[in-house]
Structures are given as structure tokens and as C-alpha cells.
Design a protein around this motif. Structure first.
Motif, PDB file in Angstrom:
ATOM      1  N   UNK A  29      -5.972  -6.408   1.395  1.00  0.00           N
ATOM      2  CA  UNK A  29      -5.757  -5.172   0.639  1.00  0.00           C
ATOM      3  C   UNK A  29      -4.308  -5.056   0.185  1.00  0.00           C
ATOM      4  N   UNK A  30      -3.373  -5.414   1.053  1.00  0.00           N
ATOM      5  CA  UNK A  30      -1.953  -5.363   0.678  1.00  0.00           C
ATOM      6  C   UNK A  30      -1.657  -6.315  -0.478  1.00  0.00           C
ATOM      7  N   UNK A  31      -2.291  -7.493  -0.471  1.00  0.00           N
ATOM      8  CA  UNK A  31      -2.078  -8.437  -1.572  1.00  0.00           C
ATOM      9  C   UNK A  31      -2.660  -7.904  -2.875  1.00  0.00           C
ATOM     10  N   UNK A  32      -3.823  -7.289  -2.798  1.00  0.00           N
ATOM     11  CA  UNK A  32      -4.427  -6.705  -4.001  1.00  0.00           C
ATOM     12  C   UNK A  32      -3.548  -5.588  -4.560  1.00  0.00           C
ATOM     13  N   UNK A  33      -2.996  -4.762  -3.689  1.00  0.00           N
ATOM     14  CA  UNK A  33      -2.113  -3.684  -4.133  1.00  0.00           C
ATOM     15  C   UNK A  33      -0.834  -4.247  -4.731  1.00  0.00           C
ATOM     16  N   UNK A  34      -0.320  -5.340  -4.173  1.00  0.00           N
ATOM     17  CA  UNK A  34       0.876  -5.968  -4.737  1.00  0.00           C
ATOM     18  C   UNK A  34       0.606  -6.508  -6.135  1.00  0.00           C
ATOM     19  N   UNK A  37       3.533  -7.360  -8.637  1.00  0.00           N
ATOM     20  CA  UNK A  37       4.230  -8.326  -7.776  1.00  0.00           C
ATOM     21  C   UNK A  37       3.240  -9.423  -7.377  1.00  0.00           C
ATOM     22  N   UNK A  38       3.270 -10.509  -8.121  1.00  0.00           N
ATOM     23  CA  UNK A  38       2.345 -11.613  -7.893  1.00  0.00           C
ATOM     24  C   UNK A  38       3.104 -12.770  -7.257  1.00  0.00           C
ATOM     25  N   UNK A  39       2.613 -13.212  -6.108  1.00  0.00           N
ATOM     26  CA  UNK A  39       3.227 -14.326  -5.390  1.00  0.00           C
ATOM     27  C   UNK A  39       2.237 -15.495  -5.379  1.00  0.00           C
ATOM     28  N   UNK A  40       2.684 -16.601  -5.912  1.00  0.00           N
ATOM     29  CA  UNK A  40       1.813 -17.762  -5.960  1.00  0.00           C
ATOM     30  C   UNK A  40       0.728 -17.604  -7.018  1.00  0.00           C
ATOM     31  N   UNK A  41      -0.416 -18.203  -6.733  1.00  0.00           N
ATOM     32  CA  UNK A  41      -1.553 -18.143  -7.653  1.00  0.00           C
ATOM     33  C   UNK A  41      -2.733 -17.508  -6.924  1.00  0.00           C
ATOM     34  N   UNK A  42      -2.884 -16.191  -7.041  1.00  0.00           N
ATOM     35  CA  UNK A  42      -3.987 -15.529  -6.321  1.00  0.00           C
ATOM     36  C   UNK A  42      -5.334 -15.888  -6.908  1.00  0.00           C
ATOM     37  N   UNK A  43      -6.360 -15.740  -6.115  1.00  0.00           N
ATOM     38  CA  UNK A  43      -7.725 -16.031  -6.556  1.00  0.00           C
ATOM     39  C   UNK A  43      -8.143 -15.060  -7.655  1.00  0.00           C
ATOM     40  N   UNK A  44      -9.102 -15.513  -8.452  1.00  0.00           N
ATOM     41  CA  UNK A  44      -9.562 -14.680  -9.567  1.00  0.00           C
ATOM     42  C   UNK A  44     -10.158 -13.365  -9.081  1.00  0.00           C
ATOM     43  N   UNK A  45     -10.865 -13.403  -7.949  1.00  0.00           N
ATOM     44  CA  UNK A  45     -11.488 -12.169  -7.468  1.00  0.00           C
ATOM     45  C   UNK A  45     -10.438 -11.158  -7.002  1.00  0.00           C
ATOM     46  N   UNK A  46      -9.267 -11.663  -6.575  1.00  0.00           N
ATOM     47  CA  UNK A  46      -8.197 -10.752  -6.198  1.00  0.00           C
ATOM     48  C   UNK A  46      -7.576 -10.097  -7.435  1.00  0.00           C
TER      49      UNK A  46
END
Length: 458
Positions: A93-98, A103-112
């Protein structure tokens, strides 16, 4: 959007006030006998619009993140959270909110990324809904309050009822907040005393809470005897009060009865400014001025003084407390009816005798209140202690040694990432409960003194 909601609510409050007041003024101008003044009609509309609107905004802002985030997490693809515990779900959840915040770190998954877009869209929709709800509610409440305007409408009674309800609500919140604080302290303290015996805590002579938290960590067994900590608090508080109480009382007596108006107009504001100085400034004063002066003076007479001493902390704390005691005492003396002092002077008593035998005894309740406030400040002070007295719990009453206090140990135990499942962390709550009981006893004692003298001089 939240700012827009507050702006609409503010405009609605002003509009409702003006409409009702103008309508009431027209009725009054027509010759009708109004029950309430026009201002009360305006205030009735303003309160009727403002209070429900503010409550709606606050509740909405509290619930919106919870509802939106849960809906987003519930809409994640099947299997996205498989095998994750509660902490892992929180990290997702914290990554989705970021990502939603840019604030994108790296290459998040498409669903994120998709979840982040959904989160942003739903937050925007919820904020827009808040604006619409506030606008519609304001219009409805303005119309309702406007329809109540008449010569017979008891607007003053309505305003008083609304204000009374608001006061009761605030009082209830204060009471339940106090109950919550007490229960939280008691609950965590019970968990601590399940791990550490109560007699060891109350009567132990060593305070060394640095125990091993992990299996591979090197640390002692821990000791949780509270006596050294309490003794350090008492030593510093005693030094501060012994210095501050006489100086504060004599300063107040001089300013109230003997000082010229010019001197009083200069000294009293200066003392009040001194009361507003942040405590950390007194801490710097203690380590840069008081402590070096004590060490150099001790060296001149062959006396060894520790770099951190209870005396340095007590002196600095006394300087902080003098304005409080002086201000409260001066206010208490000024509140005594002037007829008492005039009668004493008319009978031939001197100004000193009048102060000593008439004014000072009559002002005892207010003076005790000022001293009580000073005691509370002394017990709860942290910054001066950590900068001047140290953090080592020493079983001593020597003011030239390094000591620590209850509040400082509470802060030390709760610094950093803490887990409330070991005695070291839970000891902070036990100390807080012990400090609460001590403060409660001091308050009860002071109230008994105040009631005794107040009955005598009423």
C-alpha cells in the motif's frame, strides 16, 4: 479540494449571518416586537451552518483515506497479496501511494501502476463529493435558518443551546481523552509488571533498562528499580524550588506593594518575556554558563564537580520557574480586595505588616496554584535535564553528581523504532503511570491547602 470546501463553508456562514440579520432588521423596522436582537438571528444561522459543516469535513477527511485505500486494495488482481503478512500488505500500500504521489522507485509492476491511478482517481472523486456535499448542506441549512426568522422566534435561546451543546461536547471529549490516557498507561503498565515484579520496580536500587532484545545482542540482564530515577527528579526539583520560590515570592511582593509604577511597568513585562523562553535555551545556558562556572568555582576551592550535575540543572530550572511563581503570586495579591489593605493601613499598620499579615495570607490559594504549576513544570522538564544533568541513573542526593529524571528516561526508552513487547520499552509506561500518581497526589494536597485557606478568607 479540501481548501475549496472550507472556503465554501466560510462563505456560507457569512451569507447565512447576513441574510438572517437583514431579515430580522426588516421585521424590527416594520414595528414588530422582536423577542431577540438581530445579532442573535444572524449568529443562529452562522452556528447552524458552521458546526455541522465543520463536523462533516473532519469526519470526511478521517474516513476518506480509509475507505479509498481499502477499496483500492480490494480491487487488486487475484494473487497479488498471496503469502504476504500484515506488514507486507502495508508495504504494498505504501508503494502504491508513493507511485500515486509521483515518487516512483525502480520499475513497479503494471498492476501497481493501475492501482495508483485508481487511488488518485478515487481520491479526486471523494474530494469533489465533499465539495458538493458541503455546498448542498450549506444551502439547505441557510434556507432552514432563514425560514425560522420571525418576531416570535427565540433566536437567543437557540444560540445559547447550540453553544451549550458545543461546550458539553468539548468537555466530554476532554474527559474521554483523559480516560483514554489513563487506560493506555494502565494497560501497558500491567504488561510491564507481568515481566518485572512490582516490588523490584518500586524498591529496586538500580536502573539499567538496557537489556538484550535479540538473541545475538550483547547486553545485561536489566534492572528496573525506580528509586534512583525518582530520587534524581526529587533532587533537581528541590534545588529548583528552593531557589525559585523565595525569589519569585519576594519579587511579586516587591512589584505589587513597594515598587513604583515605572519600575513595575519595566520589570513585570521582562519577567513575562522570560517565561516564554524555550526550555532548550535554558539547557544551553546551563551547559555553557552554569556548569562551567560551577566547575571552575569548585576547582578554586579544591572541590571536584562532575561535568553534568543536578545543581546546574536545578539552577537553570529555577531561573525558568521564577517568572511563573512571580506572575501567579502578583495576580493573587492583586485579586485581594483593596479594602483589606486600606483598613489595615488605616489602623496604623505599616505596608510590610499589611503585606505579611493581611494580603499574603488572603492570597494563599493563588500562591499555592503558582507553586503547584512550578512543581509540575519542574517534574515534567526534560531538555534542561538531558543537557545539564545527564542520563545516568545514580543513587545519590549529592547535587554535585550526575543524575537523571523520570521524564528523561521515558524519552530515552521510546527513542527510535520500538516494539512494545519487551520490558525496556514497557518500562516507559510504568514510569509514566508512576509519575501520574505522584502528580495526582501533589494536586490533591494542593487542593486541600487551597480549600482550607479559602474557607478562612472568603
Amino acid at each position: 479540494m479540501t481548501g475549496l470546501a472550507f472556503l465554501i463553508l466560510f462563505a456560507a456562514v457569512i451569507l447565512g449571518y447576513v441574510l438572517n440579520r437583514v431579515a430580522a432588521a426588516r421585521i424590527r423596522a416594520s414595528g414588530a416586537q422582536m423577542h431577540s436582537l438581530t445579532g442573535f438571528h444572524g449568529a443562529y444561522s452562522a452556528l447552524l451552518v458552521a458546526l455541522p459543516g465543520l463536523l462533516t469535513v473532519l469526519v470526511w477527511l478521517i474516513l476518506q483515506p480509509i475507505v479509498v485505500e481499502r477499496s483500492v486494495m480490494a480491487g487488486l488482481p487475484a494473487g497479488a497479496l498471496d503469502g504476504l503478512d500484515k506488514g507486507g500488505v502495508s508495504l504494498v500500500l505504501a508503494e502504491i501511494k508513493s507511485i500515486a504521489g509521483g515518487q516512483v522507485f525502480g520499475t513497479p509492476a503494471d498492476w501497481k501502476r493501475a492501482a495508483a491511478e485508481t487511488l488518485t482517481a478515487r481520491n479526486a472523486a471523494a474530494s469533489l463529493a465533499l465539495v458538493v456535499v458541503i455546498a448542498l448542506m450549506s444551502v439547505a441549512l441557510i434556507a432552514f435558518s432563514r425560514s425560522r426568522v420571525s418576531a416570535e422566534f427565540r433566536a437567543r435561546h437557540g444560540v445559547e443551546k447550540i453553544i451549550l451543546g458545543l461546550m458539553i461536547f468539548c468537555s466530554t471529549i476532554a474527559v474521554f481523552t483523559t480516560i483514554g490516557i489513563v487506560l493506555s498507561l494502565a494497560f501497558e503498565s500491567v504488561k510491564f509488571f507481568r515481566m518485572v515484579p512490582l516490588n523490584e520496580f518500586l524498591f529496586g536500587l538500580r536502573w539499567e533498562p538496557q537489556i538484550a532484545i535479540r538473541a545475538d545482542q550483547v547486553a545485561g540482564q536489566g534492572a528496573f528499580g525506580v528509586i534512583p530515577v525518582i530520587l534524581g527528579s526529587i533532587v533537581i526539583m528541590t534545588i529548583a524550588l528552593v531557589i525559585a520560590v523565595p525569589i519569585g515570592l519576594f519579587a511579586a511582593i516587591y512589584l505589587n506593594e513597594f515598587a513604583s509604577p515605572r519600575v513595575r511597568n519595566i520589570v513585570k513585562p521582562t519577567l513575562e518575556i522570560l517565561a516564554g523562553v524555550p526550555t532548550i535555551v535554558y539547557g544551553f545556558f546551563a551547559i555553557l554558563v552554569v556548569a562551567p562556572f560551577l566547575r571552575s568555582s569548585g576547582a578554586d576551592i579544591g572541590l571536584e564537580i562532575s561535568p553534568n550535575t543536578a545543581l546546574a540543572a536545578g539552577i537553570s530550572m529555577a531561573i525558568m520557574l521564577i517568572p511563573f511563581i512571580s506572575s501567579f503570586t502578583d495576580d493573587a495579591l492583586s485579586a485581594v480586595p483593596r479594602t483589606l489593605s486600606d483598613g489595615s493601613l488605616a489602623l496604623g499598620a505599616t505596608r510590610g505588616e499589611t503585606m505579611l499579615k493581611i494580603l499574603f495570607p488572603a492570597a494563599i490559594p493563588g500562591i499555592v496554584g503558582g507553586v503547584l504549576l512550578a512543581v509540575s513544570r519542574a517534574i515534567g522538564e526534560t531538555m534542561i535535564v538531558v543537557m545539564a544533568a545527564g542520563i545516568i541513573a545514580t543513587l545519590t542526593i549529592n547535587p554535585l553528581d550526575s543524575v537523571t529524571t523520570v521524564t528523561l528516561q521515558i524519552v530515552t526508552l521510546l527513542i527510535g523504532d520500538t516494539e512494545f513487547d519487551n520490558p525496556k520499552t514497557l518500562a516507559a509506561f510504568a514510569l509514566g503511570s508512576f509519575l501520574f500518581v505522584i502528580t495526582l497526589c501533589i494536586n490533591i494536597f494542593a487542593l486541600r491547602i487551597v480549600r482550607k485557606y479559602r474557607e478562612q478568607y472568603d
